[in-house]
Motif scaffolding. Structure first.
Motif, PDB file in Angstrom:
ATOM      1  N   TRP A  33      -6.232  -0.272 -13.254  1.00  0.00           N
ATOM      2  CA  TRP A  33      -5.772  -0.811 -11.977  1.00  0.00           C
ATOM      3  C   TRP A  33      -5.580   0.310 -10.970  1.00  0.00           C
ATOM      4  O   TRP A  33      -5.106   1.386 -11.320  1.00  0.00           O
ATOM      5  CB  TRP A  33      -4.440  -1.535 -12.171  1.00  0.00           C
ATOM      6  CG  TRP A  33      -4.480  -2.614 -13.198  1.00  0.00           C
ATOM      7  CD1 TRP A  33      -3.978  -2.554 -14.464  1.00  0.00           C
ATOM      8  CD2 TRP A  33      -5.051  -3.915 -13.064  1.00  0.00           C
ATOM      9  NE1 TRP A  33      -4.202  -3.735 -15.120  1.00  0.00           N
ATOM     10  CE2 TRP A  33      -4.854  -4.589 -14.293  1.00  0.00           C
ATOM     11  CE3 TRP A  33      -5.712  -4.576 -12.029  1.00  0.00           C
ATOM     12  CZ2 TRP A  33      -5.295  -5.894 -14.506  1.00  0.00           C
ATOM     13  CZ3 TRP A  33      -6.152  -5.874 -12.254  1.00  0.00           C
ATOM     14  CH2 TRP A  33      -5.934  -6.518 -13.471  1.00  0.00           C
ATOM     15  N   ASN A  34      -5.904   0.056  -9.701  1.00  0.00           N
ATOM     16  CA  ASN A  34      -5.595   1.022  -8.649  1.00  0.00           C
ATOM     17  C   ASN A  34      -4.133   0.829  -8.209  1.00  0.00           C
ATOM     18  O   ASN A  34      -3.420  -0.010  -8.771  1.00  0.00           O
ATOM     19  CB  ASN A  34      -6.583   0.913  -7.473  1.00  0.00           C
ATOM     20  CG  ASN A  34      -6.496  -0.412  -6.726  1.00  0.00           C
ATOM     21  OD1 ASN A  34      -5.509  -1.141  -6.799  1.00  0.00           O
ATOM     22  ND2 ASN A  34      -7.545  -0.724  -5.982  1.00  0.00           N
ATOM     23  N   GLU A  35      -3.685   1.569  -7.213  1.00  0.00           N
ATOM     24  CA  GLU A  35      -2.286   1.497  -6.765  1.00  0.00           C
ATOM     25  C   GLU A  35      -1.904   0.123  -6.225  1.00  0.00           C
ATOM     26  O   GLU A  35      -0.743  -0.246  -6.229  1.00  0.00           O
ATOM     27  CB  GLU A  35      -2.013   2.569  -5.704  1.00  0.00           C
ATOM     28  CG  GLU A  35      -2.023   3.982  -6.263  1.00  0.00           C
ATOM     29  CD  GLU A  35      -1.776   5.029  -5.184  1.00  0.00           C
ATOM     30  OE1 GLU A  35      -1.493   4.667  -4.024  1.00  0.00           O
ATOM     31  OE2 GLU A  35      -1.870   6.224  -5.520  1.00  0.00           O
ATOM     32  N   GLN A  36      -2.864  -0.637  -5.758  1.00  0.00           N
ATOM     33  CA  GLN A  36      -2.612  -1.983  -5.222  1.00  0.00           C
ATOM     34  C   GLN A  36      -2.691  -3.056  -6.313  1.00  0.00           C
ATOM     35  O   GLN A  36      -2.602  -4.244  -6.015  1.00  0.00           O
ATOM     36  CB  GLN A  36      -3.608  -2.319  -4.098  1.00  0.00           C
ATOM     37  CG  GLN A  36      -3.447  -1.490  -2.841  1.00  0.00           C
ATOM     38  CD  GLN A  36      -4.028  -0.081  -2.992  1.00  0.00           C
ATOM     39  OE1 GLN A  36      -5.026   0.135  -3.664  1.00  0.00           O
ATOM     40  NE2 GLN A  36      -3.373   0.894  -2.383  1.00  0.00           N
ATOM     41  N   GLY A  37      -2.871  -2.646  -7.580  1.00  0.00           N
ATOM     42  CA  GLY A  37      -2.967  -3.603  -8.671  1.00  0.00           C
ATOM     43  C   GLY A  37      -4.306  -4.317  -8.715  1.00  0.00           C
ATOM     44  O   GLY A  37      -4.402  -5.469  -9.125  1.00  0.00           O
ATOM     45  N   GLU A  38      -5.362  -3.605  -8.312  1.00  0.00           N
ATOM     46  CA  GLU A  38      -6.699  -4.187  -8.277  1.00  0.00           C
ATOM     47  C   GLU A  38      -7.656  -3.386  -9.158  1.00  0.00           C
ATOM     48  O   GLU A  38      -7.494  -2.180  -9.334  1.00  0.00           O
ATOM     49  CB  GLU A  38      -7.255  -4.172  -6.847  1.00  0.00           C
ATOM     50  CG  GLU A  38      -6.427  -4.940  -5.856  1.00  0.00           C
ATOM     51  CD  GLU A  38      -6.858  -4.701  -4.422  1.00  0.00           C
ATOM     52  OE1 GLU A  38      -6.643  -5.604  -3.607  1.00  0.00           O
ATOM     53  OE2 GLU A  38      -7.418  -3.620  -4.116  1.00  0.00           O
ATOM     54  N   THR A 128      -7.299  -8.910  -9.603  1.00  0.00           N
ATOM     55  CA  THR A 128      -6.103  -8.529  -8.853  1.00  0.00           C
ATOM     56  C   THR A 128      -4.868  -9.068  -9.551  1.00  0.00           C
ATOM     57  O   THR A 128      -4.749 -10.285  -9.754  1.00  0.00           O
ATOM     58  CB  THR A 128      -6.157  -9.086  -7.409  1.00  0.00           C
ATOM     59  OG1 THR A 128      -7.364  -8.638  -6.783  1.00  0.00           O
ATOM     60  CG2 THR A 128      -4.960  -8.622  -6.604  1.00  0.00           C
ATOM     61  N   ASP A 131       2.062 -10.602  -8.406  1.00  0.00           N
ATOM     62  CA  ASP A 131       3.478 -10.413  -8.703  1.00  0.00           C
ATOM     63  C   ASP A 131       4.073 -11.789  -8.953  1.00  0.00           C
ATOM     64  O   ASP A 131       4.388 -12.516  -8.018  1.00  0.00           O
ATOM     65  CB  ASP A 131       4.171  -9.714  -7.530  1.00  0.00           C
ATOM     66  CG  ASP A 131       5.631  -9.430  -7.803  1.00  0.00           C
ATOM     67  OD1 ASP A 131       6.169  -9.909  -8.837  1.00  0.00           O
ATOM     68  OD2 ASP A 131       6.248  -8.736  -6.985  1.00  0.00           O
TER      69      ASP A 131
END
Length: 139
Positions: A33-38, A128, A131
């Protein structure tokens, strides 16, 4: 990750035995995952090949996922229980799809696309993380 690769290798061997893929036509990507949760990927699946994206996920995680391809691809979400493969999602061949998946248990999950055509398939895909706490607070 070693367990995911081992389990995915067992799955790839089973697919090879069933005649649906060979290890030369299989691509395995680690779900990072990247920092944006993708997680995003753009690439190719060889003719007769598969693409698999695998990673350990917690219980009750919701994930929006989609893909687009220039070929109709079979796709599924699966996990391994010992030598058994469980398929919570299995789709007939499609050139694009968008859906939401929620994990039921903490487990190594894999998204898999199979290209049964005799041509290379272009694919763009994204996953993605959502939350779930924010979703519940907004209701």
């Amino acid at each position: 990750m070693k367990k995911i690769i081992r389990n995915s290798f067992v799955g790839l061997v089973a697919l090879t035995i069933m005649g649906t893929a060979s290890s030369a036509h299989a691509s395995l990507l680690e779900l990072k995952w990247n920092e944006q949760g993708e997680f995003r990927h753009q690439g190719q699946i060889k003719a007769g090949g598969i693409l698999e994206v695998c990673g350990k996920l917690p219980n009750k995680l919701s994930i929006d996922w989609d893909f687009k391809s220039d070929q109709a691809l079979e796709s599924n979400i699966h996990f391994h229980l010992g030598k058994k493969v469980k398929l919570p999602v299995k789709l007939a061949p499609k050139s694009e799809w968008k859906d939401r998946f929620e994990t039921k248990v903490a487990q190594d999950y894999c998204w898999m696309w199979s290209n049964r055509s005799d041509q290379v398939a272009e694919i763009t895909l994204s996953l993605t993380k959502l939350d779930n706490n924010a979703d519940k607070a907004s209701k």
